[in-house]
Design an enzyme around this catalytic site. Structure first.
Site, PDB file in Angstrom:
ATOM      1  N   TYR A   1       1.671   5.254  -2.597  1.00  0.00           N
ATOM      2  CA  TYR A   1       1.992   6.663  -2.309  1.00  0.00           C
ATOM      3  C   TYR A   1       3.411   6.993  -2.764  1.00  0.00           C
ATOM      4  CZ  TYR A   1      -2.451   6.272  -0.192  1.00  0.00           C
ATOM      5  OH  TYR A   1      -3.784   6.024  -0.041  1.00  0.00           O
TER       6      TYR A   1
ATOM      7  N   ARG B   1     -11.057 -10.168 -11.731  1.00  0.00           N
ATOM      8  CA  ARG B   1      -9.770  -9.642 -12.156  1.00  0.00           C
ATOM      9  C   ARG B   1      -8.808 -10.808 -12.313  1.00  0.00           C
ATOM     10  NH1 ARG B   1      -6.315  -7.082  -7.087  1.00  0.00           N
ATOM     11  NH2 ARG B   1      -4.896  -6.664  -8.807  1.00  0.00           N
ATOM     12  N   ARG B   2      -7.669 -10.574 -12.938  1.00  0.00           N
ATOM     13  CA  ARG B   2      -6.608 -11.573 -13.060  1.00  0.00           C
ATOM     14  C   ARG B   2      -7.113 -12.928 -13.554  1.00  0.00           C
ATOM     15  NH1 ARG B   2      -2.562 -10.477  -7.925  1.00  0.00           N
ATOM     16  NH2 ARG B   2      -1.487  -8.809  -8.992  1.00  0.00           N
TER      17      ARG B   2
ATOM     18  N   HIS C   1       0.816  -1.215   0.000  1.00  0.00           N
ATOM     19  CA  HIS C   1       0.000   0.000   0.000  1.00  0.00           C
ATOM     20  C   HIS C   1       0.852   1.269   0.000  1.00  0.00           C
ATOM     21  CE1 HIS C   1      -3.635   2.170  -0.394  1.00  0.00           C
ATOM     22  NE2 HIS C   1      -3.068   3.059   0.398  1.00  0.00           N
TER      23      HIS C   1
ATOM     24  N   HIS D   1     -10.183   0.706 -10.519  1.00  0.00           N
ATOM     25  CA  HIS D   1      -9.723   1.712  -9.537  1.00  0.00           C
ATOM     26  C   HIS D   1      -8.260   2.067  -9.772  1.00  0.00           C
ATOM     27  CE1 HIS D   1      -8.322   3.484  -5.801  1.00  0.00           C
ATOM     28  NE2 HIS D   1      -7.602   2.409  -5.525  1.00  0.00           N
ATOM     29  N   PHE D   2      -7.425   1.039  -9.947  1.00  0.00           N
ATOM     30  CA  PHE D   2      -6.014   1.432  -9.960  1.00  0.00           C
ATOM     31  C   PHE D   2      -5.560   1.996 -11.304  1.00  0.00           C
ATOM     32  CE2 PHE D   2      -5.085  -3.332 -10.137  1.00  0.00           C
ATOM     33  CZ  PHE D   2      -4.454  -3.364 -11.362  1.00  0.00           C
ATOM     34  N   HIS D   3      -6.343   1.753 -12.373  1.00  0.00           N
ATOM     35  CA  HIS D   3      -5.980   2.472 -13.595  1.00  0.00           C
ATOM     36  C   HIS D   3      -6.362   3.950 -13.473  1.00  0.00           C
ATOM     37  CE1 HIS D   3      -5.131  -1.487 -15.262  1.00  0.00           C
ATOM     38  NE2 HIS D   3      -4.352  -0.829 -16.108  1.00  0.00           N
TER      39      HIS D   3
HETATM   40 FE1  HAS Z   1      -6.069   2.217  -3.949  1.00  0.00          FE
HETATM   41  C1  HAS Z   1      -6.490  -1.204  -4.253  1.00  0.00           C
HETATM   42  C2  HAS Z   1      -8.072   2.235  -1.175  1.00  0.00           C
HETATM   43  C3  HAS Z   1      -5.554   5.614  -3.594  1.00  0.00           C
HETATM   44  C4  HAS Z   1      -3.529   2.060  -6.249  1.00  0.00           C
HETATM   45  N1  HAS Z   1      -5.201   0.709  -5.038  1.00  0.00           N
HETATM   46  C5  HAS Z   1      -5.522  -0.617  -5.034  1.00  0.00           C
HETATM   47  C6  HAS Z   1      -4.677  -1.318  -5.947  1.00  0.00           C
HETATM   48  C7  HAS Z   1      -3.806  -0.397  -6.469  1.00  0.00           C
HETATM   49  C8  HAS Z   1      -4.151   0.875  -5.909  1.00  0.00           C
HETATM   50  C9  HAS Z   1      -2.682  -0.666  -7.449  1.00  0.00           C
HETATM   51  O1  HAS Z   1      -9.251   0.201   0.790  1.00  0.00           O
HETATM   52  C10 HAS Z   1      -4.769  -2.797  -6.275  1.00  0.00           C
HETATM   53  C11 HAS Z   1      -3.767  -3.613  -5.539  1.00  0.00           C
HETATM   54  C12 HAS Z   1      -3.875  -5.062  -5.984  1.00  0.00           C
HETATM   55  O2  HAS Z   1      -3.237  -5.410  -6.997  1.00  0.00           O
HETATM   56  O3  HAS Z   1      -4.618  -5.812  -5.359  1.00  0.00           O
HETATM   57  N2  HAS Z   1      -6.728   3.646  -2.658  1.00  0.00           N
HETATM   58  C13 HAS Z   1      -7.551   3.456  -1.602  1.00  0.00           C
HETATM   59  C14 HAS Z   1      -7.806   4.731  -0.939  1.00  0.00           C
HETATM   60  C15 HAS Z   1      -7.098   5.680  -1.632  1.00  0.00           C
HETATM   61  C16 HAS Z   1      -6.410   4.983  -2.696  1.00  0.00           C
HETATM   62  C17 HAS Z   1      -8.674   4.981   0.253  1.00  0.00           C
HETATM   63  N3  HAS Z   1      -4.809   3.568  -4.773  1.00  0.00           N
HETATM   64  C18 HAS Z   1      -4.751   4.912  -4.475  1.00  0.00           C
HETATM   65  C19 HAS Z   1      -3.697   5.528  -5.235  1.00  0.00           C
HETATM   66  C20 HAS Z   1      -3.116   4.529  -5.980  1.00  0.00           C
HETATM   67  C21 HAS Z   1      -3.835   3.310  -5.672  1.00  0.00           C
HETATM   68  C22 HAS Z   1      -3.342   6.996  -5.170  1.00  0.00           C
HETATM   69  C23 HAS Z   1      -1.985   4.564  -6.929  1.00  0.00           C
HETATM   70  C24 HAS Z   1      -1.250   5.596  -7.172  1.00  0.00           C
HETATM   71  N4  HAS Z   1      -7.101   0.786  -2.935  1.00  0.00           N
HETATM   72  C25 HAS Z   1      -7.831   1.005  -1.795  1.00  0.00           C
HETATM   73  C26 HAS Z   1      -8.334  -0.292  -1.290  1.00  0.00           C
HETATM   74  C27 HAS Z   1      -7.882  -1.271  -2.167  1.00  0.00           C
HETATM   75  C28 HAS Z   1      -7.104  -0.561  -3.180  1.00  0.00           C
HETATM   76  C29 HAS Z   1      -9.145  -0.537  -0.094  1.00  0.00           C
HETATM   77  C30 HAS Z   1      -8.105  -2.790  -2.060  1.00  0.00           C
HETATM   78  C31 HAS Z   1      -9.150  -3.217  -3.027  1.00  0.00           C
HETATM   79  C32 HAS Z   1      -9.272  -4.747  -3.007  1.00  0.00           C
HETATM   80  O4  HAS Z   1     -10.243  -5.224  -2.425  1.00  0.00           O
HETATM   81  O5  HAS Z   1      -8.420  -5.452  -3.568  1.00  0.00           O
HETATM   82  C33 HAS Z   1      -7.023   7.161  -1.276  1.00  0.00           C
HETATM   83  O6  HAS Z   1      -5.670   7.548  -1.106  1.00  0.00           O
HETATM   84  C34 HAS Z   1      -7.700   8.017  -2.309  1.00  0.00           C
HETATM   85  C35 HAS Z   1      -7.828   9.458  -1.863  1.00  0.00           C
HETATM   86  C36 HAS Z   1      -8.070  10.341  -3.042  1.00  0.00           C
HETATM   87  C37 HAS Z   1      -8.971  11.307  -3.111  1.00  0.00           C
HETATM   88  C38 HAS Z   1      -9.114  12.102  -4.398  1.00  0.00           C
HETATM   89  C39 HAS Z   1      -8.698  13.560  -4.263  1.00  0.00           C
HETATM   90  C40 HAS Z   1      -8.830  14.251  -5.586  1.00  0.00           C
HETATM   91  C41 HAS Z   1      -7.877  15.073  -6.128  1.00  0.00           C
HETATM   92  C42 HAS Z   1      -8.127  15.669  -7.481  1.00  0.00           C
HETATM   93  C43 HAS Z   1      -8.656  17.091  -7.376  1.00  0.00           C
HETATM   94  C44 HAS Z   1      -8.874  17.701  -8.725  1.00  0.00           C
HETATM   95  C45 HAS Z   1      -8.608  18.987  -9.025  1.00  0.00           C
HETATM   96  C46 HAS Z   1      -8.795  19.475 -10.426  1.00  0.00           C
HETATM   97  C47 HAS Z   1      -8.099  19.966  -8.041  1.00  0.00           C
HETATM   98  C48 HAS Z   1      -9.852  11.637  -1.986  1.00  0.00           C
HETATM   99  C49 HAS Z   1      -6.615  15.429  -5.415  1.00  0.00           C
HETATM  100  C50 HAS Z   1     -10.044  20.319 -10.543  1.00  0.00           C
HETATM  101  C51 HAS Z   1     -10.001  21.254 -11.696  1.00  0.00           C
HETATM  102  C52 HAS Z   1     -10.409  21.018 -12.963  1.00  0.00           C
HETATM  103  C53 HAS Z   1     -10.346  22.105 -13.940  1.00  0.00           C
HETATM  104  C54 HAS Z   1     -10.918  19.684 -13.416  1.00  0.00           C
END
Ligand code: HAS
Length: 563
Positions: free
Chosen positions: A227, A440-441, A223, A377-379
């Site tokens: 980050y 998946r997989r 995990h 999700h991860f893409h």
């Molecule tokens: Fe995740 C599974 C929970 C973030 C990558 N995640 C994965 C896997 C990967 C991955 C690779 O709780 C699969 C692993 C595997 O092979 O089994 N993930 C989270 C949570 C977050 C999160 C709570 N993940 C990421 C990030 C990744 C990533 C970042 C890669 C870089 N994830 C999980 C969980 C699983 C999981 C479970 C397990 C699932 C399972 O059952 O297998 C948080 O960090 C996300 C917080 C993000 C936000 C979004 C904020 C939005 C922003 C954009 C603002 C836009 C602006 C533009 C300002 C709250 C910052 C506006 C202006 C315009 C003009 C448009």
């Protein structure tokens, strides 16, 4: 000397160019593997026409080369560029080269074993899937090389602090150090897994392996790994992006707080990948779940801070009203080709982040775990904001370190749009398919998408088709990028001056708060270690207690465990 320019030594410029160009070749093989995945899953191919081998071999080199090799090289090259630039100190070139060579040798070993079909273990290398020892040795060298790069920056930073008492560390250095502090702590667990479990088992020194312990050590690393991918992109969003659009970073303190919060909460959360695993007590899964919601907070702060920074720039450029500023950002200016890589990544991350929060809830996770929703999700995270920022960053770095003008700027600008459209289509197909139960997989094309199969699932077909359309568009987007990248690499240098200075767009803060409580990493590292001990001791205890005996090796092509 202007603070926005720095003269790198010729040796570190060459090294940084090498660290960007060689992984770009590996990335292209990995991206090709990604395209093949969609074709396998749709049943269009049953074996890889160029590389040979089945779905699982392709999935392994797609995952390892894109998600582990390319990202680690970029993070190191980015640190090798930004730490000296921000501190105005040159790298120790010998150590930097030693780190680069370790990483290169390790990656090539891992890539060869995968391409030879000797390491079909996917990027999580869960036992009982077993790889050739050289695969594990290759990954170890890659990680050690990245540690060496980090150690090389520490004396520069300590020296800078001595000379600049009372000054705030540049935000870019805070971001890079947070990235590598997390990486260092996290990789200790995978080092234990590889050196004491997988490697002796693969060398035949022991017969069996404790799969639950190996999975738990993997997710201790796995995990925070996400980050390690995300934070260099956050450095570009906080440090480069406001300046690129003619604005300022809304709050310097918010940036520092975000990086420190990632140090605290990135690691004690790994069990959310194991909610459905046996052996680990429900109360510890709950604890990791709570920390998972905590680790989403810095991204929510980021959403606010970056939106405020963009709004400030848009309004300065003449934007009116609540949303008028959005129309005043340089989305299609080829001279500002880097901006689309960042803004499109942010847009994608809105959906990727929401998906993460859904996954983090235990009940919702029971619906989506091990379905195609998870790659959806991860893409939207690693293949979206991270990949786009790293591609934009690689082109920028290669231009700076090779002293080249970026060629085919219109191509460089259009590539992230084509890629993003493809990514959104593909992820939609994966997510909705996943909600309908698509695994998946699993090579769905060989069974579920095949009308002759008893497993045929007609409902999934439109979503499988969407993944093919999206995957093809993503591949075209990358090809457009690669053309612009290598045309730049092979073009004539800007001048014969080999010592040409390097520059980065460094944003000024709009609010420059003193933030004295955010100036030292130490308290945050200590609290992080306490949280890790509290959250992982009972998990490791449960896993060791509950696991009886070990497992024999297994290969996905063979239904019978191997002796
Ligand atoms: Fe995740 C599974 C929970 C973030 C990558 N995640 C994965 C896997 C990967 C991955 C690779 O709780 C699969 C692993 C595997 O092979 O089994 N993930 C989270 C949570 C977050 C999160 C709570 N993940 C990421 C990030 C990744 C990533 C970042 C890669 C870089 N994830 C999980 C969980 C699983 C999981 C479970 C397990 C699932 C399972 O059952 O297998 C948080 O960090 C996300 C917080 C993000 C936000 C979004 C904020 C939005 C922003 C954009 C603002 C836009 C602006 C533009 C300002 C709250 C910052 C506006 C202006 C315009 C003009 C448009």
């Amino acid at each position: 000397m202007s603070t926005d320019l720095f003269r790198f030594t010729k040796s570190s410029k060459t090294l940084n160019a090498v660290l960007i160009i060689i992984p770009m070749v590996l990335l292209f093989i990995g991206v090709y593997g990604g395209l093949m995945q969609t074709l396998f899953r749709a049943g269009i191919i049953q074996s890889d026409p160029f590389v040979g081998g089945d779905y699982y071999k392709g999935l392994t080199f797609h995952g390892v080369l894109n998600a582990i090799v390319f990202t680690t090289f970029f993070a190191v090259a980015f640190g090798n560029a930004l730490v000296p630039f921000a501190l105005k100190k040159n790298l120790n070139s010998k150590i930097a080269w030693a780190s680069g060579i370790l990483m290169l040798v390790g990656s090539v070993l891992a890539a060869i074993t995968i391409l030879m079909g000797e390491a079909t273990v996917l990027y999580t290398f869960y036992p009982p899937l077993k790889a050739h020892p050289l695969f594990y040795i290759g990954l170890t060298l890659l990680v050690i090389g990245s540690w060496v790069a980090f150690y090389n920056w520490i004396p520069m930073y300590l020296e800078w602090r001595k000379e600049n008492k009372g000054k705030k560390t540049p935000l870019s250095v805070v971001g890079i150090f947070a990235t590598f502090i997390i990486w260092f702590i996290a990789t200790l667990a995978v080092a234990v897994e590889i050196l004491f479990m997988l490697l002796p088992w693969s060398l035949g020194l022991v017969d069996e392996i404790n799969v639950m312990l190996a999975r738990t050590l993997f997710w201790f690393f796995g995990h925070p790994l996400v980050y390690f991918w995300l934070l260099p992109a956050y450095v570009m969003y906080y440090v480069f992006m406001p300046k690129m659009v003619g604005g300022k970073l809304y709050s310097d303190m918010a940036g520092r707080l975000v990086f420190m919060m990632f140090i605290l909460f990135s690691i004690p959360v790994g069990t959310h990948h194991q909610y459905m695993d046996p052996a680990i007590g429900a109360q510890w899964k709950l604890l990791h779940g709570i920390f998972t919601f905590a680790v989403a907070l810095p991204s929510l702060i980021t959403a606010f801070t970056l939106a405020a920074s963009l709004e400030y720039a848009g309004k300065k450029n003449g934007g009116k009203g609540l949303f008028g500023w959005m129309a005043k950002l340089p989305y299609f200016n080829k001279e500002n080709w880097f901006f689309p890589y960042l803004i499109l990544g942010l847009f994608i991350f809105i959906f990727g982040g929401i998906g993460g929060i859904i996954n983090a809830s235990y009940q919702m996770n029971t619906v989506v775990h091990n379905t195609a929703w998870v790659p959806g999700h991860f893409h939207l995270t690693v293949a979206g904001p991270v990949m786009l920022a790293f591609l934009g960053g690689s082109l920028y770095l290669v231009g700076q370190f090779m002293n080249k003008e970026i060629r085919l700027k219109a191509w460089a600008m259009i590539s992230p749009y084509v890629y993003t459209i493809g990514l959104l289509i593909m992820s939609y197909g994966l997510k909705i398919g996943g909600l309908m139960g698509m695994p998946r997989r699993t090579n769905t094309g060989a069974s579920y998408a095949n009308p002759d199969s008893v497993l045929y699932q007609a409902d999934w077909i439109p979503y499988i088709d969407l993944t093919v359309i999206g995957g093809v568009l993503m591949f075209i987007g990358i090809v457009i990028y690669i053309v612009s990248f290598f045309t730049t690499v092979f073009s004539k240098s800007r001048s014969d001056d080999e010592d040409a200075m390097v520059t980065f767009p460094i944003s000024e803060p709009l609010h420059d708060e003193p933030a004295t409580w955010l100036r030292n990493f130490k308290p945050y590292i200590i609290i992080a270690i306490i949280l890790i001990v509290l959250s992982y001791t009972p998990v490791i205890y449960d896993v060791i207690q509950a696991t009886y005996g070990g497992s024999l090796p297994y290969h996905p092509d063979s239904p019978v465990p191997l002796r």
